[in-house]
Write a protein that holds these residues in place. Sequence first.
Motif, short mmCIF file in Angstrom:
data_model
loop_
_atom_site.label_atom_id
_atom_site.label_comp_id
_atom_site.label_asym_id
_atom_site.label_seq_id
_atom_site.Cartn_x
_atom_site.Cartn_y
_atom_site.Cartn_z
N ILE A 73 -17.18 41.57 72.99
CA ILE A 73 -16.39 41.42 71.66
C ILE A 73 -16.22 40.11 71.35
O ILE A 73 -16.21 39.83 69.95
N VAL B 94 -6.82 42.54 70.21
CA VAL B 94 -7.64 43.73 70.85
C VAL B 94 -6.34 44.36 71.71
O VAL B 94 -5.65 43.85 72.35
N VAL C 178 -19.73 48.42 70.76
CA VAL C 178 -19.49 47.22 70.17
C VAL C 178 -20.77 46.49 69.39
O VAL C 178 -20.56 46.20 68.39
N LEU D 8 -9.00 45.49 66.98
CA LEU D 8 -9.83 46.31 67.57
C LEU D 8 -9.18 47.21 68.81
O LEU D 8 -8.48 46.58 69.35
#
Length: 430
Positions: free
Chosen positions: A118, A97, A82, A45
Amino acid sequence: MARPIPLRRLATGLVRRVLVGPGQRWRFEAPPPGWAPPRLERTSLYLHVPFCRHACPYCPYTKIRYDDALVGGFTDAALAEVEWWARAAGGCDITSVYVGGGTPTLALDSVAAVVDRIRSRFRLTGDVAIETNPADVDAATVARLRDMGVALVSLGVQSFHAAHLEAIGRTYPPATAEDALGRLASAGFASVNADLMFALPGQSVDEIVDDLDRAAGLGANQVTTYPLFTFPYTPVGRYLRLTDVKLPNLRVRRTQYRAICRWSDRRGFDRVSVWGFKKGSAPRYSSVTRAGYIGIGPGAGSHLPGGFAFNSFDYPTWSKAARGGGPAVALWMPFSPELAAWWWLYWRLYDTRIPLDQLTDTLGRDASWIRSWLRLGELAGLASQRNGTMTLTDAGAFWLHLAQNYFALDYVNTLWTAARRQPWPAAVSL
């Protein structure tokens, strides 16, 4: 009267047709109604935080001037995005991330809230990495990053020389960058990377080596060295067209790159990408080499099975779409299986290491052809083979860097220019 097609476009168009075939449409378009990503088992991500105190003239990324009043709205939009991805793609494993910008550390409370979301909506199995700027690093910033669970940090030093900082729009003195890098290096992060620029107008080899020595001396266990990219739509691109300032020629750039490679050998830094050199067992800091990723934020890209998507680059447009509960994706280009395979090879070249045992599984019938070209590269001194891996030499890495400048970045420029002009472009042909 239609403009003539540049020679490089004709050349790359021919090459990509030969490699990928005529079935791949090199065209980003608005996603079809009801578009949704495939369900995912694992991915990475990227969170794009667009806030900056000052707009560096060479930076091509989506950015807006920092205003505390805007941070709350950004947080709400990013949290909503998200949620949309979690519903659409599933609560998959997130292997890393990466938080970039802009300057993400200007809005750390916002970043922390998004990273927490997240963690709650996905299964975060890897490290959190973040970019920052020397002028925004103090004791409180370092402590907050540690509390958030950040493991990898990159500091945009660019140069420790005042004249070069001034030339690229950095308003702080070199001592500020030195203090920031020292703070980060002593804080216990798993990896601390220093971004440094070369091929700046008037920059000497001695200055580049001095920058590298200072970064290593202050505790950076990775350095990423990259030239000044002059995207035409950035302020520096417009500036160079209006003045007599010229970037160094090919010979000078090659000399500077060779000096960087010699420095890395002498100081025990191993090449981990075309630009990056790492010392010891610290994890590699990289902003781009992920097998796939979800993009959150204005202008963020998403590399998905089957294609590539880009969010709207316009901040208000992205924010409204995300907060409305729908996708903020403005452009989508499906990948043919052939393009997906060549995409894999491109990033292995960027890594400067190609695992030969994976060629057949990834490239299929094209693998034998690629092996022949790699052998020619080996004979030409551009690569060497050892233990089943083909590794680019210093010369090979330099010429790859040059090819990236002239060809790959031309496509980036085309796409980003169109996306910056219109919040929802109808189509962009590459």
